[in-house]
Motif scaffolding. Structure first.
Motif, PDB file in Angstrom:
ATOM      1  N   PRO A  36      27.920  26.046  19.280  1.00  0.00           N
ATOM      2  CA  PRO A  36      26.608  25.785  20.041  1.00  0.00           C
ATOM      3  C   PRO A  36      26.550  26.840  21.115  1.00  0.00           C
ATOM      4  N   GLU A  37      25.211  27.345  21.382  1.00  0.00           N
ATOM      5  CA  GLU A  37      24.942  28.357  22.467  1.00  0.00           C
ATOM      6  C   GLU A  37      25.198  27.897  23.880  1.00  0.00           C
ATOM      7  N   GLU A  38      25.288  26.526  23.951  1.00  0.00           N
ATOM      8  CA  GLU A  38      25.657  26.116  25.267  1.00  0.00           C
ATOM      9  C   GLU A  38      26.952  26.706  25.853  1.00  0.00           C
ATOM     10  N   LEU A  39      27.745  27.022  24.919  1.00  0.00           N
ATOM     11  CA  LEU A  39      29.280  27.662  25.531  1.00  0.00           C
ATOM     12  C   LEU A  39      29.044  28.916  26.118  1.00  0.00           C
ATOM     13  N   SER A  40      27.975  29.808  26.025  1.00  0.00           N
ATOM     14  CA  SER A  40      27.757  30.856  26.668  1.00  0.00           C
ATOM     15  C   SER A  40      27.443  30.751  28.044  1.00  0.00           C
ATOM     16  N   HIS A  41      26.857  29.649  28.524  1.00  0.00           N
ATOM     17  CA  HIS A  41      26.638  29.239  29.904  1.00  0.00           C
ATOM     18  C   HIS A  41      27.842  28.973  30.591  1.00  0.00           C
ATOM     19  N   TYR A  42      29.359  29.250  30.439  1.00  0.00           N
ATOM     20  CA  TYR A  42      30.329  28.946  30.937  1.00  0.00           C
ATOM     21  C   TYR A  42      30.412  29.858  32.238  1.00  0.00           C
ATOM     22  N   TRP A  43      30.655  29.389  33.297  1.00  0.00           N
ATOM     23  CA  TRP A  43      30.946  30.278  34.497  1.00  0.00           C
ATOM     24  C   TRP A  43      31.637  29.198  35.419  1.00  0.00           C
ATOM     25  N   HIS A  44      32.645  29.852  35.965  1.00  0.00           N
ATOM     26  CA  HIS A  44      33.539  28.922  36.888  1.00  0.00           C
ATOM     27  C   HIS A  44      34.300  29.837  37.840  1.00  0.00           C
ATOM     28  N   PRO A  45      33.733  30.329  38.591  1.00  0.00           N
ATOM     29  CA  PRO A  45      34.157  30.959  39.978  1.00  0.00           C
ATOM     30  C   PRO A  45      34.936  30.200  40.746  1.00  0.00           C
ATOM     31  N   ILE A  46      36.029  30.370  41.462  1.00  0.00           N
ATOM     32  CA  ILE A  46      36.614  29.480  42.457  1.00  0.00           C
ATOM     33  C   ILE A  46      36.260  29.759  43.662  1.00  0.00           C
ATOM     34  N   GLN A  47      35.647  28.998  44.341  1.00  0.00           N
ATOM     35  CA  GLN A  47      34.959  29.206  45.652  1.00  0.00           C
ATOM     36  C   GLN A  47      34.198  30.472  45.746  1.00  0.00           C
ATOM     37  N   GLY A  48      33.380  30.777  44.936  1.00  0.00           N
ATOM     38  CA  GLY A  48      32.518  31.834  44.691  1.00  0.00           C
ATOM     39  C   GLY A  48      32.957  33.131  44.461  1.00  0.00           C
ATOM     40  N   LYS A  49      34.361  33.052  44.368  1.00  0.00           N
ATOM     41  CA  LYS A  49      35.046  34.447  43.943  1.00  0.00           C
ATOM     42  C   LYS A  49      35.341  34.488  42.432  1.00  0.00           C
ATOM     43  N   ILE A  50      35.192  35.911  42.027  1.00  0.00           N
ATOM     44  CA  ILE A  50      35.579  36.043  40.773  1.00  0.00           C
ATOM     45  C   ILE A  50      37.084  36.354  40.717  1.00  0.00           C
ATOM     46  N   ASP A  51      37.487  35.712  39.568  1.00  0.00           N
ATOM     47  CA  ASP A  51      38.980  35.834  39.255  1.00  0.00           C
ATOM     48  C   ASP A  51      39.411  37.500  38.828  1.00  0.00           C
ATOM     49  N   PRO A  52      40.452  38.165  39.637  1.00  0.00           N
ATOM     50  CA  PRO A  52      40.717  39.408  39.244  1.00  0.00           C
ATOM     51  C   PRO A  52      40.554  39.904  37.861  1.00  0.00           C
ATOM     52  N   THR A  53      41.010  39.208  37.090  1.00  0.00           N
ATOM     53  CA  THR A  53      41.357  39.283  35.623  1.00  0.00           C
ATOM     54  C   THR A  53      39.846  39.567  34.989  1.00  0.00           C
ATOM     55  N   THR A  54      38.931  38.522  35.308  1.00  0.00           N
ATOM     56  CA  THR A  54      37.595  38.511  34.741  1.00  0.00           C
ATOM     57  C   THR A  54      37.033  39.755  35.365  1.00  0.00           C
ATOM     58  N   ARG A  55      37.257  40.123  36.749  1.00  0.00           N
ATOM     59  CA  ARG A  55      36.500  41.039  37.284  1.00  0.00           C
ATOM     60  C   ARG A  55      36.736  42.547  36.426  1.00  0.00           C
ATOM     61  N   MET A  56      38.093  42.580  36.147  1.00  0.00           N
ATOM     62  CA  MET A  56      38.730  43.831  35.479  1.00  0.00           C
ATOM     63  C   MET A  56      37.912  44.000  34.037  1.00  0.00           C
ATOM     64  N   ILE A  57      38.050  42.845  33.267  1.00  0.00           N
ATOM     65  CA  ILE A  57      37.578  42.807  31.998  1.00  0.00           C
ATOM     66  C   ILE A  57      36.041  43.005  31.826  1.00  0.00           C
ATOM     67  N   TYR A  58      35.366  42.255  32.547  1.00  0.00           N
ATOM     68  CA  TYR A  58      33.930  42.292  32.476  1.00  0.00           C
ATOM     69  C   TYR A  58      33.392  43.074  33.584  1.00  0.00           C
ATOM     70  N   GLY A  59      33.840  43.657  34.395  1.00  0.00           N
ATOM     71  CA  GLY A  59      33.285  44.552  35.555  1.00  0.00           C
ATOM     72  C   GLY A  59      32.695  45.827  34.989  1.00  0.00           C
ATOM     73  N   SER A  60      32.166  46.602  35.851  1.00  0.00           N
ATOM     74  CA  SER A  60      31.891  47.956  35.442  1.00  0.00           C
ATOM     75  C   SER A  60      32.942  48.945  35.352  1.00  0.00           C
ATOM     76  N   SER A  61      32.890  49.853  34.642  1.00  0.00           N
ATOM     77  CA  SER A  61      34.050  50.885  34.407  1.00  0.00           C
ATOM     78  C   SER A  61      33.509  52.284  34.971  1.00  0.00           C
TER      79      SER A  61
END
Length: 66
Positions: A36-61
């Motif tokens: 289902p397309e609803e899975l793409s709406h997942y977003w779970h930052p902790i206290q408004g901060k992006i996990d460093p691993t997530t930032r490394m994977i999806y962040g700009s390079s």
């Protein structure tokens, strides 16, 4: 704009870019797997901060597409 306002705008823009990249990649994966397309709406930052691993994977390079 003051330096604080500029830095805040930059942080907000980077946060949104990481979120959008992650959600678009999740949507593509969900479509490929037939989930289902609803899975793409997942977003779970902790206290408004992006996990460093997530930032490394999806962040700009420094690499760019031509």
């Amino acid at each position: 704009m003051s330096i604080q306002e500029k830095s805040r705008a930059l942080m907000v823009r980077q946060y949104q870019q990481v979120k959008n990249r992650q959600q678009s990649m999740l949507m593509r994966a969900a479509q490929e797997l037939g989930l289902p397309e609803e899975l793409s709406h997942y977003w779970h930052p902790i206290q408004g901060k992006i996990d460093p691993t997530t930032r490394m994977i999806y962040g700009s390079s420094s690499a760019s597409m031509s």
